[in-house]
Write a protein that holds these residues in place. Structure first.
Motif, PDB file in Angstrom:
ATOM      1  N   LEU A   8       0.839  -1.194   0.000  1.00  0.00           N
ATOM      2  CA  LEU A   8       0.000   0.000   0.000  1.00  0.00           C
ATOM      3  C   LEU A   8       0.877   1.248   0.000  1.00  0.00           C
ATOM      4  N   GLU A   9       0.360   2.284  -0.598  1.00  0.00           N
ATOM      5  CA  GLU A   9       1.099   3.541  -0.642  1.00  0.00           C
ATOM      6  C   GLU A   9       1.234   4.126   0.759  1.00  0.00           C
ATOM      7  N   ILE A  10       2.433   4.600   1.073  1.00  0.00           N
ATOM      8  CA  ILE A  10       2.674   5.235   2.371  1.00  0.00           C
ATOM      9  C   ILE A  10       2.648   6.743   2.158  1.00  0.00           C
ATOM     10  N   GLU A  11       1.554   7.345   2.537  1.00  0.00           N
ATOM     11  CA  GLU A  11       1.384   8.774   2.320  1.00  0.00           C
ATOM     12  C   GLU A  11       2.173   9.570   3.356  1.00  0.00           C
ATOM     13  N   GLU A  12       2.354  10.841   3.053  1.00  0.00           N
ATOM     14  CA  GLU A  12       3.147  11.719   3.916  1.00  0.00           C
ATOM     15  C   GLU A  12       2.598  11.780   5.337  1.00  0.00           C
ATOM     16  N   LYS A  13       1.274  11.652   5.494  1.00  0.00           N
ATOM     17  CA  LYS A  13       0.668  11.758   6.821  1.00  0.00           C
ATOM     18  C   LYS A  13       1.129  10.672   7.780  1.00  0.00           C
ATOM     19  N   PHE A  14       1.691   9.586   7.237  1.00  0.00           N
ATOM     20  CA  PHE A  14       2.185   8.517   8.113  1.00  0.00           C
ATOM     21  C   PHE A  14       3.533   8.874   8.735  1.00  0.00           C
ATOM     22  N   TYR A  21       4.331  11.530  10.560  1.00  0.00           N
ATOM     23  CA  TYR A  21       4.237  12.547  11.608  1.00  0.00           C
ATOM     24  C   TYR A  21       5.382  12.322  12.601  1.00  0.00           C
ATOM     25  N   ASP A  22       5.666  13.287  13.446  1.00  0.00           N
ATOM     26  CA  ASP A  22       6.753  13.178  14.419  1.00  0.00           C
ATOM     27  C   ASP A  22       6.287  12.337  15.603  1.00  0.00           C
ATOM     28  N   PHE A  68      -2.039  15.434  17.378  1.00  0.00           N
ATOM     29  CA  PHE A  68      -3.140  14.591  17.855  1.00  0.00           C
ATOM     30  C   PHE A  68      -3.519  14.994  19.280  1.00  0.00           C
ATOM     31  N   GLU A  69      -3.498  16.299  19.523  1.00  0.00           N
ATOM     32  CA  GLU A  69      -3.700  16.807  20.881  1.00  0.00           C
ATOM     33  C   GLU A  69      -5.099  16.526  21.428  1.00  0.00           C
ATOM     34  N   LYS A  70      -6.060  16.262  20.551  1.00  0.00           N
ATOM     35  CA  LYS A  70      -7.420  16.002  21.011  1.00  0.00           C
ATOM     36  C   LYS A  70      -7.590  14.590  21.579  1.00  0.00           C
ATOM     37  N   PHE A  71      -6.515  13.810  21.540  1.00  0.00           N
ATOM     38  CA  PHE A  71      -6.578  12.436  22.031  1.00  0.00           C
ATOM     39  C   PHE A  71      -5.494  12.229  23.094  1.00  0.00           C
ATOM     40  N   PRO A  72      -5.752  12.673  24.321  1.00  0.00           N
ATOM     41  CA  PRO A  72      -4.737  12.587  25.380  1.00  0.00           C
ATOM     42  C   PRO A  72      -4.313  11.147  25.655  1.00  0.00           C
ATOM     43  N   PHE A  97     -17.977   9.071  21.800  1.00  0.00           N
ATOM     44  CA  PHE A  97     -17.612  10.486  21.914  1.00  0.00           C
ATOM     45  C   PHE A  97     -16.725  10.723  23.118  1.00  0.00           C
ATOM     46  N   VAL A  98     -16.694   9.789  24.046  1.00  0.00           N
ATOM     47  CA  VAL A  98     -15.693   9.767  25.116  1.00  0.00           C
ATOM     48  C   VAL A  98     -15.302   8.307  25.305  1.00  0.00           C
ATOM     49  N   GLY A  99     -14.016   8.045  25.361  1.00  0.00           N
ATOM     50  CA  GLY A  99     -13.595   6.661  25.564  1.00  0.00           C
ATOM     51  C   GLY A  99     -12.156   6.559  26.006  1.00  0.00           C
ATOM     52  N   LEU A 100     -11.905   5.794  27.059  1.00  0.00           N
ATOM     53  CA  LEU A 100     -10.543   5.513  27.514  1.00  0.00           C
ATOM     54  C   LEU A 100     -10.288   4.025  27.349  1.00  0.00           C
ATOM     55  N   ASN A 101      -9.206   3.694  26.651  1.00  0.00           N
ATOM     56  CA  ASN A 101      -8.869   2.294  26.414  1.00  0.00           C
ATOM     57  C   ASN A 101      -7.415   2.039  26.754  1.00  0.00           C
ATOM     58  N   LYS A 102      -7.108   0.813  27.135  1.00  0.00           N
ATOM     59  CA  LYS A 102      -5.759   0.442  27.543  1.00  0.00           C
ATOM     60  C   LYS A 102      -4.908   0.121  26.316  1.00  0.00           C
ATOM     61  N   HIS A 103      -4.447   1.155  25.658  1.00  0.00           N
ATOM     62  CA  HIS A 103      -3.527   1.030  24.537  1.00  0.00           C
ATOM     63  C   HIS A 103      -3.105   2.426  24.111  1.00  0.00           C
ATOM     64  N   PHE A 104      -2.176   2.485  23.178  1.00  0.00           N
ATOM     65  CA  PHE A 104      -1.772   3.770  22.606  1.00  0.00           C
ATOM     66  C   PHE A 104      -2.900   4.246  21.684  1.00  0.00           C
ATOM     67  N   ILE A 105      -2.918   5.546  21.349  1.00  0.00           N
ATOM     68  CA  ILE A 105      -3.977   6.092  20.493  1.00  0.00           C
ATOM     69  C   ILE A 105      -4.071   5.273  19.202  1.00  0.00           C
ATOM     70  N   ASN A 106      -5.275   4.880  18.824  1.00  0.00           N
ATOM     71  CA  ASN A 106      -5.435   4.109  17.577  1.00  0.00           C
ATOM     72  C   ASN A 106      -5.423   5.045  16.376  1.00  0.00           C
ATOM     73  N   ILE A 107      -4.237   5.640  16.149  1.00  0.00           N
ATOM     74  CA  ILE A 107      -4.068   6.614  15.068  1.00  0.00           C
ATOM     75  C   ILE A 107      -4.297   5.964  13.720  1.00  0.00           C
ATOM     76  N   GLY A 108      -3.956   4.690  13.601  1.00  0.00           N
ATOM     77  CA  GLY A 108      -4.116   3.992  12.315  1.00  0.00           C
ATOM     78  C   GLY A 108      -5.527   4.063  11.798  1.00  0.00           C
ATOM     79  N   PHE A 109      -6.489   4.110  12.719  1.00  0.00           N
ATOM     80  CA  PHE A 109      -7.898   4.218  12.341  1.00  0.00           C
ATOM     81  C   PHE A 109      -8.152   5.509  11.589  1.00  0.00           C
ATOM     82  N   MET A 110      -7.459   6.576  11.972  1.00  0.00           N
ATOM     83  CA  MET A 110      -7.645   7.887  11.352  1.00  0.00           C
ATOM     84  C   MET A 110      -6.842   8.015  10.055  1.00  0.00           C
ATOM     85  N   LEU A 111      -5.659   7.426  10.022  1.00  0.00           N
ATOM     86  CA  LEU A 111      -4.768   7.620   8.895  1.00  0.00           C
ATOM     87  C   LEU A 111      -5.076   6.695   7.725  1.00  0.00           C
TER      88      LEU A 111
END
Length: 316
Positions: free
Chosen positions: A247-253, A255-256, A278-282, A301-315
């Protein structure tokens, strides 16, 4: 569940309430055993439903290892979540009365580590004990309590909404607890101000830490280092997965991933961090266990889960 509706308390929809009252003690609306509180168990998700001002709250049930649902109506000052020693109390059923938050004794006694004895004689009185501290409420609606035998004048009373309710902050602090009230969780930690949005519900969090002599194992610097490592690994894994799938790896992947900062804030025993862009996801780090939680990305609309932010879902 309460049968009486308090104008400032939690209320269930009439069909669900009527059905729930027919269930045996200890059973929930969906037939499963009541969800129990567990220390450091901060998993929770809140969803909108098709009914106006009626919300689904999903908890991880430590007894079954599955996610189970409860339902709550918005109250005058929003939904109130109760976290004690890093774990959310399912269905806390808190009530706001005369500016004081009350909670059912049977819901908070175990999480607070308190034993209690309710005796009915000429009047109703309650004795609470923990360690060397004893707190006695001589009567309902009486502004006198006894702490280790010493009389104190207070403005807190016992309430009865089909359960015995006690003043939450006063009881917790009497037995050595530290109480934090987050008036608007999303605005405080997620930089989201929805106050002008129609049908918006404010989520408040009461975080209580009961000091029992156990010292935290980690400081904020430890959390920063661990979260930074996890963030970098997470990004590498996402990129590797896309390469493997051709799959193509776009620039958005790119991030710092190391741009993690400590906000200086805490939620109970959790240090709060942010990842740049990704400041909206503490991101939360438990100072006792070293576990990482994060604000969920996606349907709740509010959710705390035991893992790192699931950024892959957004990207993706």
């Amino acid at each position: 569940m309460k049968k009486n509706d308090c104008i400032l308390g939690k209320k269930l929809a009439v069909p669900l309430l009527c059905f729930a009252l027919l269930l045996p003690a200890g059973e929930s609306v969906f037939g499963a055993e009541s969800i129990k509180w567990e220390k450091n168990k901060a998993d929770i998700e809140i969803y909108n439903t098709d009914l106006s001002d009626f919300y689904e709250i999903s908890f991880d049930n430590p007894e079954t290892g599955t996610s189970e649902r409860t339902f709550e109506r918005d109250v005058k000052n929003g939904i109130r979540l109760l976290m004690i020693d890093g774990g959310f109390v399912p269905e806390p059923e808190t009530v706001l009365q005369d500016g004081v938050i009350y909670a059912p004794l049977e819901k908070i006694a175990e999480p607070l580590g308190i034993s209690y004895d309710l005796t009915c004689q000429e009047g109703n009185y309650l004795t609470l004990k923990k360690g060397d501290t004893t707190l006695v409420f001589p009567n309902y609606n009486e502004s006198i309590v006894l702490r280790n035998g010493h009389e104190m004048a207070v403005s807190y009373y016992l309430c009865d909404y089909d359960h015995l309710y006690v003043p939450l902050r006063f009881v917790a602090e009497t037995f050595g607890g530290k109480v934090q009230y987050v008036n608007d969780y999303e605005k405080t930690f997620c930089h989201e101000d929805h106050s002008e949005v129609p049908n918006w519900v404010k989520v408040n969090v009461i975080a209580i830490e009961m000091l029992d002599g156990t010292k935290p194992q980690y400081v904020s610097k430890d959390g920063l280092e661990k979260i930074m490592d996890v963030s970098v690994q997470y990004q590498q894994q996402m990129i590797a997965a896309r390469e493997e799938a051709n799959l193509e790896i776009e620039e958005k992947f790119y991030y710092d991933a190391s741009a993690v900062t400590y906000t200086g804030k805490k939620l109970g025993r959790f240090y709060v961090y942010e990842l740049k862009e990704f400041e909206k996801f503490p991101i939360y780090f438990n100072e006792y266990t070293g576990e990482i939680y994060s604000e969920a990305v996606g349907l709740p609309f509010v959710g705390l889960n035991k893992h790192f932010i699931n950024i892959g879902f957004m990207l993706s």
